[in-house]
Design a protein around this motif. Structure first.
Motif, PDB file in Angstrom:
ATOM      1  N   UNK A   1       0.832  -1.199   0.000  1.00 43.66           N
ATOM      2  CA  UNK A   1       0.000   0.000   0.000  1.00 43.66           C
ATOM      3  C   UNK A   1       0.871   1.254   0.000  1.00 43.66           C
ATOM      4  N   UNK A   2       1.431   1.611   1.155  1.00 45.41           N
ATOM      5  CA  UNK A   2       2.147   2.878   1.249  1.00 45.41           C
ATOM      6  C   UNK A   2       3.415   2.894   0.396  1.00 45.41           C
ATOM      7  N   UNK A   3       4.084   1.752   0.230  1.00 42.99           N
ATOM      8  CA  UNK A   3       5.334   1.714  -0.537  1.00 42.99           C
ATOM      9  C   UNK A   3       5.107   1.414  -2.023  1.00 42.99           C
ATOM     10  N   UNK A   4       3.856   1.285  -2.428  1.00 37.58           N
ATOM     11  CA  UNK A   4       3.507   1.067  -3.855  1.00 37.58           C
ATOM     12  C   UNK A   4       4.126  -0.210  -4.429  1.00 37.58           C
ATOM     13  N   UNK A   5       4.171  -1.280  -3.641  1.00 36.44           N
ATOM     14  CA  UNK A   5       4.844  -2.496  -4.111  1.00 36.44           C
ATOM     15  C   UNK A   5       3.928  -3.727  -4.076  1.00 36.44           C
ATOM     16  N   UNK A   6       2.651  -3.543  -4.411  1.00 32.63           N
ATOM     17  CA  UNK A   6       1.722  -4.679  -4.358  1.00 32.63           C
ATOM     18  C   UNK A   6       2.175  -5.809  -5.280  1.00 32.63           C
ATOM     19  N   UNK A   7       2.736  -5.441  -6.436  1.00 29.57           N
ATOM     20  CA  UNK A   7       3.155  -6.468  -7.395  1.00 29.57           C
ATOM     21  C   UNK A   7       4.377  -7.237  -6.946  1.00 29.57           C
ATOM     22  N   UNK A   8       5.143  -6.696  -6.015  1.00 33.37           N
ATOM     23  CA  UNK A   8       6.383  -7.335  -5.571  1.00 33.37           C
ATOM     24  C   UNK A   8       6.146  -8.379  -4.484  1.00 33.37           C
ATOM     25  N   UNK A   9       5.065  -8.199  -3.708  1.00 32.30           N
ATOM     26  CA  UNK A   9       4.744  -9.096  -2.607  1.00 32.30           C
ATOM     27  C   UNK A   9       5.809  -8.997  -1.497  1.00 32.30           C
ATOM     28  N   UNK A  10       5.666  -8.011  -0.662  1.00 31.15           N
ATOM     29  CA  UNK A  10       6.599  -7.804   0.452  1.00 31.15           C
ATOM     30  C   UNK A  10       5.797  -7.530   1.723  1.00 31.15           C
ATOM     31  N   UNK A  11       6.055  -8.310   2.760  1.00 33.83           N
ATOM     32  CA  UNK A  11       5.413  -8.058   4.042  1.00 33.83           C
ATOM     33  C   UNK A  11       6.378  -8.389   5.165  1.00 33.83           C
ATOM     34  N   UNK A  12       6.101  -7.857   6.351  1.00 34.49           N
ATOM     35  CA  UNK A  12       6.933  -8.199   7.512  1.00 34.49           C
ATOM     36  C   UNK A  12       6.040  -8.473   8.727  1.00 34.49           C
TER      37      UNK A  12
ATOM     38  N   UNK B   1      12.644   0.888   1.925  1.00 35.17           N
ATOM     39  CA  UNK B   1      12.860   1.374   3.298  1.00 35.17           C
ATOM     40  C   UNK B   1      13.946   2.437   3.343  1.00 35.17           C
ATOM     41  N   UNK B   2      14.978   2.252   2.498  1.00 40.60           N
ATOM     42  CA  UNK B   2      16.067   3.241   2.468  1.00 40.60           C
ATOM     43  C   UNK B   2      15.552   4.609   2.002  1.00 40.60           C
ATOM     44  N   UNK B   3      14.500   4.593   1.184  1.00 39.00           N
ATOM     45  CA  UNK B   3      13.930   5.856   0.704  1.00 39.00           C
ATOM     46  C   UNK B   3      12.596   6.117   1.417  1.00 39.00           C
ATOM     47  N   UNK B   4      12.641   6.037   2.712  1.00 41.54           N
ATOM     48  CA  UNK B   4      11.441   6.129   3.550  1.00 41.54           C
ATOM     49  C   UNK B   4      10.703   7.459   3.352  1.00 41.54           C
ATOM     50  N   UNK B   5      11.465   8.547   3.196  1.00 39.07           N
ATOM     51  CA  UNK B   5      10.833   9.869   3.053  1.00 39.07           C
ATOM     52  C   UNK B   5       9.963   9.937   1.801  1.00 39.07           C
ATOM     53  N   UNK B   6      10.398   9.232   0.761  1.00 37.79           N
ATOM     54  CA  UNK B   6       9.604   9.200  -0.481  1.00 37.79           C
ATOM     55  C   UNK B   6       8.228   8.606  -0.190  1.00 37.79           C
ATOM     56  N   UNK B   7       8.217   7.514   0.572  1.00 38.50           N
ATOM     57  CA  UNK B   7       6.931   6.892   0.942  1.00 38.50           C
ATOM     58  C   UNK B   7       6.085   7.862   1.775  1.00 38.50           C
ATOM     59  N   UNK B   8       6.740   8.535   2.740  1.00 41.78           N
ATOM     60  CA  UNK B   8       5.992   9.444   3.618  1.00 41.78           C
ATOM     61  C   UNK B   8       5.313  10.553   2.803  1.00 41.78           C
ATOM     62  N   UNK B   9       6.033  11.034   1.783  1.00 38.80           N
ATOM     63  CA  UNK B   9       5.471  12.095   0.936  1.00 38.80           C
ATOM     64  C   UNK B   9       4.231  11.602   0.188  1.00 38.80           C
ATOM     65  N   UNK B  10       4.338  10.414  -0.410  1.00 38.84           N
ATOM     66  CA  UNK B  10       3.187   9.851  -1.132  1.00 38.84           C
ATOM     67  C   UNK B  10       2.014   9.601  -0.187  1.00 38.84           C
ATOM     68  N   UNK B  11       2.325   9.086   1.002  1.00 38.65           N
ATOM     69  CA  UNK B  11       1.252   8.819   1.966  1.00 38.65           C
ATOM     70  C   UNK B  11       0.568  10.128   2.354  1.00 38.65           C
ATOM     71  N   UNK B  12       1.362  11.193   2.462  1.00 39.88           N
ATOM     72  CA  UNK B  12       0.809  12.508   2.780  1.00 39.88           C
ATOM     73  C   UNK B  12      -0.143  12.989   1.693  1.00 39.88           C
ATOM     74  N   UNK B  13       0.263  12.751   0.426  1.00 39.93           N
ATOM     75  CA  UNK B  13      -0.601  13.153  -0.690  1.00 39.93           C
ATOM     76  C   UNK B  13      -1.916  12.385  -0.654  1.00 39.93           C
ATOM     77  N   UNK B  14      -1.815  11.084  -0.380  1.00 36.37           N
ATOM     78  CA  UNK B  14      -3.022  10.256  -0.312  1.00 36.37           C
ATOM     79  C   UNK B  14      -3.935  10.762   0.810  1.00 36.37           C
ATOM     80  N   UNK B  15      -3.325  11.132   1.927  1.00 31.34           N
ATOM     81  CA  UNK B  15      -4.134  11.629   3.060  1.00 31.34           C
ATOM     82  C   UNK B  15      -4.849  12.932   2.691  1.00 31.34           C
ATOM     83  N   UNK B  16      -4.162  13.836   1.955  1.00 32.31           N
ATOM     84  CA  UNK B  16      -4.883  15.082   1.624  1.00 32.31           C
ATOM     85  C   UNK B  16      -6.001  14.817   0.620  1.00 32.31           C
TER      86      UNK B  16
END
Ligand SMILES: Cc1ncc(COP(=O)(O)O)c(C=O)c1O
Length: 350
Positions: free
Chosen positions: A209-220, A252-267
């Motif tokens: 969801x937030x990292x835009x990687x649904x096609x990659x299949x990544x979970x923790x 994860x290394x580019x965490x700020x990029x995810x935060x920015x996109x999540x912020x856009x989705x929230x607005x």
């Protein structure tokens, strides 16, 4: 002659949202991210080379897990396991902690995969209806069981129960509490500190969801080392491929990029909700990247779903109890949501 297991005679299987082949469809039906993943993810996957195809991947995803430790401030790598999407980890939790015939609890409505997984595992799901504001009812806290699934924020409501409610559940519930944080990056708060505070808490996250990687299949999954060790026993040796491991790490290394996109989705979520409320929809405040829009007018929700579909806009309609008059709408780009709103206005005659 039937060759399937007896239990499968009564199991329908999970119905995933539609994945249309037409690229022009406005796809607001499976809670994907409308924005691409970080460019660093693309670079990392491209850089892998032929050996990543030829060789088995790291069975324990050491580099990715080390980055999880750094990013999330976990006590050590033995506190986290990676999986082929969170769905795999949910199934592994049943395999690791629940025997066939045992009881599992979950509120209703919630992520419908939990029920399918329980039936496939031949355990009993005790589900209790959420109250009118989609909060946990008092009865939920006294249920027995080996494992409890709690999506926070919940799906398809988008509503989060307070952290104090999860805390109370962890204290009272005799078994494992799986806190499904699939949508947490769109939320005001999280429970990632719970595994350190409660021996029975497991927090799961997805990169879909937030990292835009649904096609990659990544979970923790994050939990105490003794719980993670049980996951490791029941997982496939190479449950996460090399490309997903590299993508997860770079994301994860580019965490700020995810935060920015999540912020856009929230607005976008804020204005879309306000506009739907103005049209007369009942839309609970969402902590996730979708809205549950309930509609008691005409045409009914099913007809709205179909009308949107006819106009090339996919949303989700669940023909399930308590959800018959609701559409679940994934937050897309501002343009996609504006197109949705225009179509909804036309359909309800506003
Ligand atoms: C509540 C919830 N948990 C887990 C998942 C699955 O995540 P993944 O794509 O990592 O399997 C979803 C996906 O829609 C979800 O809604």
């Amino acid at each position: 002659m039937k060759y399937g297991r007896k239990i499968l005679e009564t199991v329908e299987g999970y119905t995933p949202g539609e994945q249309p082949s037409d690229p022009d469809v406005i796809k607001l039906n499976t809670n994907e991210n409308p924005y691409p993943p970080s460019p660093r993810v693309i670079e990392a996957v491209r850089a892998l080379g032929v050996n990543a195809l030829r060789r088995y991947p790291d069975p324990l995803c050491a580099a990715f897990r080390a980055e999880c430790v750094r990013r999330y401030g976990l006590p050590g790598p033995e506190w986290v396991i990676a999986g082929n999407g969170m769905d795999e980890l949910l199934a592994l939790a049943l395999r690791a902690f629940v025997d066939p015939g045992d009881h599992v609890t979950a509120p209703y409505p919630t992520y419908s995969l939990y029920e399918v997984l329980c039936r496939l595992h031949d355990c009993v799901l005790d589900s209790v209806d959420l109250d009118a504001s989609f909060q946990l009812p008092e009865a939920f806290y006294s249920l027995p069981g080996r494992l409890c699934f709690l999506a926070r924020p919940n799906a398809p409501t988008g509503v989060s129960v307070p952290r104090a409610a999860v805390e109370r559940l962890c204290r009272k519930f005799p078994g494992i509490v799986v806190i499904d944080e699939a949508y947490v990056d769109f939320s005001d708060d999280h429970c990632l500190d719970f595994p350190e505070r409660f021996p029975n808490a497991i927090v799961m996250r997805t990169f879909s969801k937030s990292f835009s990687l649904a096609g990659m299949r990544v979970g923790i999954a994050v939990a105490r080392p003794e719980l993670i060790a049980e996951f490791v026993k029941v997982k496939d040796s190479y449950n996460m491929n090399a490309f997903s491991q590299a993508a997860g790490l770079a994301a994860l290394e580019d965490y700020d990029y995810m935060r920015e996109n999540a912020g856009r989705v929230r607005s976008t979520r804020t204005w879309l909700r306000n506009d739907l409320l103005a049209l007369g929809f009942d839309v609970p405040e969402s902590q996730s990247n979708f809205l549950l829009a309930r509609w008691n007018g005409t045409p009914d929700a099913r007809a709205l779903f179909q009308g949107l579909r006819d106009r090339g806009i996919l949303v989700r309609y669940f023909p399930h109890r308590l959800l018959e008059n609701a559409l679940r709408i994934t937050i897309g780009t501002d343009e996609e949501c504006a197109a949705l709103l225009l179509a909804v206005r036309a359909l309800v005659g506003a």
